[in-house]
Design a protein around this motif. Structure first.
Motif, PDB file in Angstrom:
ATOM      1  N   GLU A  71       0.836  -1.205   0.000  1.00 13.02           N
ATOM      2  CA  GLU A  71       0.000   0.000   0.000  1.00 13.02           C
ATOM      3  C   GLU A  71       0.875   1.260   0.000  1.00 13.02           C
ATOM      4  N   ALA A  72       1.923   1.237   0.807  1.00 15.01           N
ATOM      5  CA  ALA A  72       2.830   2.396   0.882  1.00 15.01           C
ATOM      6  C   ALA A  72       3.517   2.618  -0.461  1.00 15.01           C
ATOM      7  N   ILE A  73       3.974   1.543  -1.097  1.00 14.74           N
ATOM      8  CA  ILE A  73       4.655   1.660  -2.394  1.00 14.74           C
ATOM      9  C   ILE A  73       3.695   2.231  -3.429  1.00 14.74           C
ATOM     10  N   SER A  74       2.450   1.763  -3.393  1.00 17.28           N
ATOM     11  CA  SER A  74       1.497   2.258  -4.379  1.00 17.28           C
ATOM     12  C   SER A  74       1.163   3.735  -4.142  1.00 17.28           C
ATOM     13  N   GLY A  75       1.070   4.151  -2.882  1.00 15.08           N
ATOM     14  CA  GLY A  75       0.827   5.565  -2.570  1.00 15.08           C
ATOM     15  C   GLY A  75       1.984   6.454  -3.004  1.00 15.08           C
ATOM     16  N   GLU A  76       3.201   6.045  -2.677  1.00 19.55           N
ATOM     17  CA  GLU A  76       4.389   6.830  -3.038  1.00 19.55           C
ATOM     18  C   GLU A  76       4.500   6.925  -4.565  1.00 19.55           C
ATOM     19  N   THR A  77       4.253   5.812  -5.230  1.00 18.31           N
ATOM     20  CA  THR A  77       4.377   5.773  -6.695  1.00 18.31           C
ATOM     21  C   THR A  77       3.357   6.697  -7.350  1.00 18.31           C
ATOM     22  N   HIS A  78       2.131   6.672  -6.837  1.00 24.53           N
ATOM     23  CA  HIS A  78       1.120   7.605  -7.349  1.00 24.53           C
ATOM     24  C   HIS A  78       1.598   9.050  -7.195  1.00 24.53           C
ATOM     25  N   GLU A  79       2.210   9.338  -6.041  1.00 26.13           N
ATOM     26  CA  GLU A  79       2.643  10.717  -5.790  1.00 26.13           C
ATOM     27  C   GLU A  79       3.725  11.170  -6.768  1.00 26.13           C
ATOM     28  N   PHE A  80       4.756  10.313  -6.992  1.00 26.79           N
ATOM     29  CA  PHE A  80       5.832  10.800  -7.872  1.00 26.79           C
ATOM     30  C   PHE A  80       5.533  10.618  -9.352  1.00 26.79           C
ATOM     31  N   ARG A  81       4.573   9.726  -9.694  1.00 28.33           N
ATOM     32  CA  ARG A  81       4.243   9.548 -11.118  1.00 28.33           C
ATOM     33  C   ARG A  81       3.186  10.525 -11.597  1.00 28.33           C
ATOM     34  N   ASN A  82       2.180  10.757 -10.761  1.00 31.18           N
ATOM     35  CA  ASN A  82       1.034  11.556 -11.205  1.00 31.18           C
ATOM     36  C   ASN A  82       0.846  12.838 -10.427  1.00 31.18           C
ATOM     37  N   MET A  83       0.711  12.674  -9.113  1.00 33.46           N
ATOM     38  CA  MET A  83       0.300  13.824  -8.310  1.00 33.46           C
ATOM     39  C   MET A  83       1.299  14.980  -8.353  1.00 33.46           C
ATOM     40  N   TYR A  84       2.540  14.739  -7.934  1.00 31.61           N
ATOM     41  CA  TYR A  84       3.492  15.853  -7.855  1.00 31.61           C
ATOM     42  C   TYR A  84       3.878  16.430  -9.220  1.00 31.61           C
ATOM     43  N   PRO A  85       4.116  15.593 -10.257  1.00 29.46           N
ATOM     44  CA  PRO A  85       4.455  16.206 -11.547  1.00 29.46           C
ATOM     45  C   PRO A  85       3.391  17.208 -12.015  1.00 29.46           C
ATOM     46  N   ALA A  86       2.124  16.874 -11.846  1.00 23.81           N
ATOM     47  CA  ALA A  86       1.053  17.803 -12.247  1.00 23.81           C
ATOM     48  C   ALA A  86       1.066  19.054 -11.361  1.00 23.81           C
ATOM     49  N   MET A  87       1.318  18.857 -10.074  1.00 22.12           N
ATOM     50  CA  MET A  87       1.345  20.003  -9.155  1.00 22.12           C
ATOM     51  C   MET A  87       2.531  20.918  -9.435  1.00 22.12           C
ATOM     52  N   ILE A  88       3.656  20.321  -9.785  1.00 26.72           N
ATOM     53  CA  ILE A  88       4.858  21.115 -10.105  1.00 26.72           C
ATOM     54  C   ILE A  88       4.586  21.974 -11.340  1.00 26.72           C
ATOM     55  N   GLU A  89       3.975  21.356 -12.359  1.00 27.49           N
ATOM     56  CA  GLU A  89       3.640  22.106 -13.580  1.00 27.49           C
ATOM     57  C   GLU A  89       2.721  23.294 -13.274  1.00 27.49           C
ATOM     58  N   ALA A  90       1.700  23.033 -12.472  1.00 29.75           N
ATOM     59  CA  ALA A  90       0.740  24.096 -12.139  1.00 29.75           C
ATOM     60  C   ALA A  90       1.425  25.212 -11.335  1.00 29.75           C
ATOM     61  N   ALA A  91       2.334  24.830 -10.419  1.00 29.58           N
ATOM     62  CA  ALA A  91       3.033  25.833  -9.612  1.00 29.58           C
ATOM     63  C   ALA A  91       3.947  26.683 -10.497  1.00 29.58           C
ATOM     64  N   LYS A  92       4.573  26.009 -11.491  1.00 26.88           N
ATOM     65  CA  LYS A  92       5.426  26.729 -12.446  1.00 26.88           C
ATOM     66  C   LYS A  92       4.601  27.744 -13.208  1.00 26.88           C
ATOM     67  N   ALA A  93       3.451  27.281 -13.710  1.00 28.46           N
ATOM     68  CA  ALA A  93       2.577  28.146 -14.506  1.00 28.46           C
ATOM     69  C   ALA A  93       2.118  29.356 -13.695  1.00 28.46           C
ATOM     70  N   GLU A  94       1.921  29.139 -12.393  1.00 29.20           N
ATOM     71  CA  GLU A  94       1.462  30.240 -11.534  1.00 29.20           C
ATOM     72  C   GLU A  94       2.620  30.982 -10.872  1.00 29.20           C
ATOM     73  N   LYS A  95       3.847  30.606 -11.251  1.00 30.39           N
ATOM     74  CA  LYS A  95       5.067  31.249 -10.718  1.00 30.39           C
ATOM     75  C   LYS A  95       5.106  31.249  -9.190  1.00 30.39           C
ATOM     76  N   ASN A  96       4.670  30.150  -8.602  1.00 35.38           N
ATOM     77  CA  ASN A  96       4.728  30.012  -7.141  1.00 35.38           C
ATOM     78  C   ASN A  96       5.984  29.221  -6.779  1.00 35.38           C
ATOM     79  N   LYS A  97       7.054  29.974  -6.479  1.00 30.46           N
ATOM     80  CA  LYS A  97       8.375  29.371  -6.256  1.00 30.46           C
ATOM     81  C   LYS A  97       8.411  28.466  -5.027  1.00 30.46           C
ATOM     82  N   ALA A  98       7.779  28.908  -3.938  1.00 33.11           N
ATOM     83  CA  ALA A  98       7.818  28.126  -2.688  1.00 33.11           C
ATOM     84  C   ALA A  98       7.127  26.781  -2.895  1.00 33.11           C
TER      85      ALA A  98
END
Ligand code: FE2
Ligand code: FE2
Ligand code: FE2
Length: 164
Positions: A71-98
């Motif tokens: 369960e932990a592996i599947s949660g972590e994998t979801h985060e680095f494959r899907n969740m965070y990459p999309a969030m990083i892109e959105a933060a870049k687009a909104e110029k939110n450095k922090a």
């Protein structure tokens, strides 16, 4: 899912967040010179953890360690494959450095978590004793001893905390 299961899930999320929020508030209270307020934040944080864990157990989400590792592996994998990459892109687009930085740190560290969990799962019946260290700046997690420089955030070895 029943109404009560939904409620347990929602309450688990809320109590978990309250725990981390109070710990952050405790740190701030220490910084401002209010140790008593800090202590109360830590006490309430501890209590919220008791609530959160009881809700999770009532949900039946705590299983055998092998299942929990999967369960932990599947949660972590979801985060680095899907969740965070999309969030990083959105933060870049909104110029939110922090946000960009905190998402990127987490994204890199979740990959390490998935592989550390996998290693333990693969060797569950023949695990050797090893220490873990966590970077207090980015959360980078490693075995044995802290590196001279954190590979994720560049902090020195003093930034690492040993986990008991
Ligand atoms: Fe609570
Ligand atoms: Fe993680
Ligand atoms: Fe780091």
């Amino acid at each position: 899912m029943t109404k009560t299961e939904q409620n347990l899930l929602e309450a688990f999320a809320g109590e978990s967040q309250a725990n981390r929020k109070y710990l952050a508030f405790a740190k701030q209270a220490e910084k401002e010179g209010y140790p008593q307020a800090a202590k109360l934040f830590r006490a309430a944080a501890e209590a919220e953890t008791v609530h959160a864990l009881a809700h999770l157990v009532a949900l039946g989400y705590v299983k055998s360690t092998a299942e929990n590792l999967r369960e932990a592996i599947s949660g972590e994998t979801h985060e680095f494959r899907n969740m965070y990459p999309a969030m990083i892109e959105a933060a870049k687009a909104e110029k939110n450095k922090a946000a960009q930085r905190s998402f990127s740190y987490a994204n890199e560290v979740e990959k390490v978590h998935a592989s550390l969990y996998q290693k333990v799962l693969d060797n569950l019946e023949a695990l050797e004793d090893a220490d873990y260290y966590v970077c207090s700046v980015c959360g980078y997690t490693c075995e044995e001893k802290p590196p001279d420089r954190c590979p994720v955030c560049g902090s020195g070895s003093k930034a690492f905390l040993k986990v008991d």
